[in-house]
Design a protein around this motif. Structure first.
Motif, short mmCIF file in Angstrom:
data_model
loop_
_atom_site.label_atom_id
_atom_site.label_comp_id
_atom_site.label_asym_id
_atom_site.label_seq_id
_atom_site.Cartn_x
_atom_site.Cartn_y
_atom_site.Cartn_z
N CYS A 170 35.88 -56.70 -24.84
CA CYS A 170 36.04 -57.92 -25.77
C CYS A 170 34.59 -58.21 -26.31
O CYS A 170 34.36 -59.17 -27.41
N HIS A 194 31.73 -59.14 -25.01
CA HIS A 194 31.01 -60.26 -24.09
C HIS A 194 30.28 -59.33 -23.20
O HIS A 194 30.40 -58.38 -22.65
N CYS A 212 37.33 -61.15 -18.57
CA CYS A 212 36.22 -61.83 -19.13
C CYS A 212 36.13 -63.30 -18.67
O CYS A 212 36.95 -64.05 -19.13
ZN LIG Z 1 35.23 -62.06 -23.55
#
Ligand SMILES: [Zn+2]
Ligand SMILES: [Zn+2]
Length: 98
Positions: free
Chosen positions: A68, A70, A87
Protein backbone atom coordinates in the motif's frame (compact mmCIF):
# COMPACT_ATOMS: atom_id res chain seq x y z
CA UNK A 1 10.71 -27.56 12.88
CA UNK A 2 10.15 -24.47 10.81
CA UNK A 3 8.18 -21.46 11.95
CA UNK A 4 4.92 -22.65 10.42
CA UNK A 5 5.13 -26.07 12.04
CA UNK A 6 5.83 -24.44 15.37
CA UNK A 7 2.74 -22.31 15.00
CA UNK A 8 0.66 -25.31 14.04
CA UNK A 9 1.99 -27.28 16.98
CA UNK A 10 1.68 -24.64 19.66
CA UNK A 11 -0.41 -21.86 18.20
CA UNK A 12 0.23 -18.25 19.08
CA UNK A 13 -3.30 -17.16 19.78
CA UNK A 14 -3.59 -15.20 16.56
CA UNK A 15 -4.79 -17.95 14.19
CA UNK A 16 -4.34 -17.01 10.54
CA UNK A 17 -4.00 -13.31 11.22
CA UNK A 18 -0.27 -13.14 10.56
CA UNK A 19 1.26 -12.88 7.12
CA UNK A 20 3.47 -15.63 5.71
CA UNK A 21 7.18 -15.28 6.46
CA UNK A 22 7.78 -15.50 2.70
CA UNK A 23 5.44 -12.60 1.99
CA UNK A 24 7.08 -10.52 4.71
CA UNK A 25 10.54 -11.24 3.32
CA UNK A 26 9.48 -10.21 -0.17
CA UNK A 27 8.62 -6.69 0.85
CA UNK A 28 10.97 -4.15 -0.72
CA UNK A 29 13.33 -2.53 1.79
CA UNK A 30 15.85 0.26 1.59
CA UNK A 31 18.38 1.78 3.94
CA UNK A 32 18.05 5.45 4.75
CA UNK A 33 21.27 7.05 3.58
CA UNK A 34 23.22 9.96 4.95
CA UNK A 35 22.22 11.90 1.88
CA UNK A 36 19.67 14.72 1.54
CA UNK A 37 18.12 12.97 -1.48
CA UNK A 38 18.03 9.44 -0.07
CA UNK A 39 17.91 10.03 3.66
CA UNK A 40 15.00 10.53 6.07
CA UNK A 41 14.58 14.16 5.05
CA UNK A 42 13.79 13.05 1.49
CA UNK A 43 10.66 11.26 2.68
CA UNK A 44 7.34 13.07 2.41
CA UNK A 45 6.56 14.84 5.68
CA UNK A 46 3.76 12.43 6.60
CA UNK A 47 6.03 9.42 6.00
CA UNK A 48 8.96 10.41 8.19
CA UNK A 49 7.73 8.55 11.22
CA UNK A 50 7.30 4.81 11.77
CA UNK A 51 3.74 4.50 13.05
CA UNK A 52 4.46 1.18 14.74
CA UNK A 53 7.13 2.40 17.19
CA UNK A 54 6.30 6.09 16.74
CA UNK A 55 9.96 6.99 16.19
CA UNK A 56 11.17 9.17 13.35
CA UNK A 57 13.23 7.35 10.75
CA UNK A 58 16.94 7.98 11.13
CA UNK A 59 19.96 7.61 8.88
CA UNK A 60 21.23 4.06 8.57
CA UNK A 61 17.91 2.46 9.44
CA UNK A 62 16.26 -0.08 7.16
CA UNK A 63 12.76 0.73 6.03
CA UNK A 64 10.24 -1.66 4.46
CA UNK A 65 7.59 -0.54 2.01
CA UNK A 66 4.26 -2.35 2.14
CA UNK A 67 2.21 -2.94 -1.03
CA UNK A 68 0.00 0.00 0.00
CA UNK A 69 3.20 2.14 -0.06
CA UNK A 70 3.17 2.82 3.67
CA UNK A 71 6.68 2.48 5.11
CA UNK A 72 7.89 1.20 8.49
CA UNK A 73 11.17 0.13 10.08
CA UNK A 74 11.88 -3.35 8.75
CA UNK A 75 12.17 -4.69 12.32
CA UNK A 76 8.86 -3.12 13.32
CA UNK A 77 6.91 -4.23 10.25
CA UNK A 78 8.30 -7.78 10.43
CA UNK A 79 7.19 -8.19 14.04
CA UNK A 80 3.86 -6.55 13.35
CA UNK A 81 3.08 -8.56 10.21
CA UNK A 82 3.88 -11.88 11.86
CA UNK A 83 0.92 -11.42 14.17
CA UNK A 84 -1.19 -9.05 12.13
CA UNK A 85 -0.83 -9.43 8.37
CA UNK A 86 -2.12 -6.03 7.39
CA UNK A 87 -0.87 -2.47 7.32
CA UNK A 88 -1.42 -0.75 10.70
CA UNK A 89 -2.41 2.46 8.92
CA UNK A 90 -4.81 1.39 6.18
CA UNK A 91 -5.41 -2.32 7.03
CA UNK A 92 -4.35 -3.42 3.55
CA UNK A 93 -3.33 -7.09 3.77
CA UNK A 94 0.16 -7.81 2.46
CA UNK A 95 -0.59 -11.36 1.29
CA UNK A 96 -2.31 -11.76 -2.03
CA UNK A 97 -3.29 -15.31 -1.16
CA UNK A 98 -5.90 -14.37 1.44
ZN1 LIG B 1 -1.02 1.02 4.38
ZN1 LIG C 1 9.54 1.54 13.93
Amino acid sequence: MNYEQLLNAFGDGTENLGADEGDIRQLPTHILKDDPLKGPSALPEDARQCLICLEDFAKGERRSILPCLHGFHTNCSTKWLRTNGSCPICKHRISQST
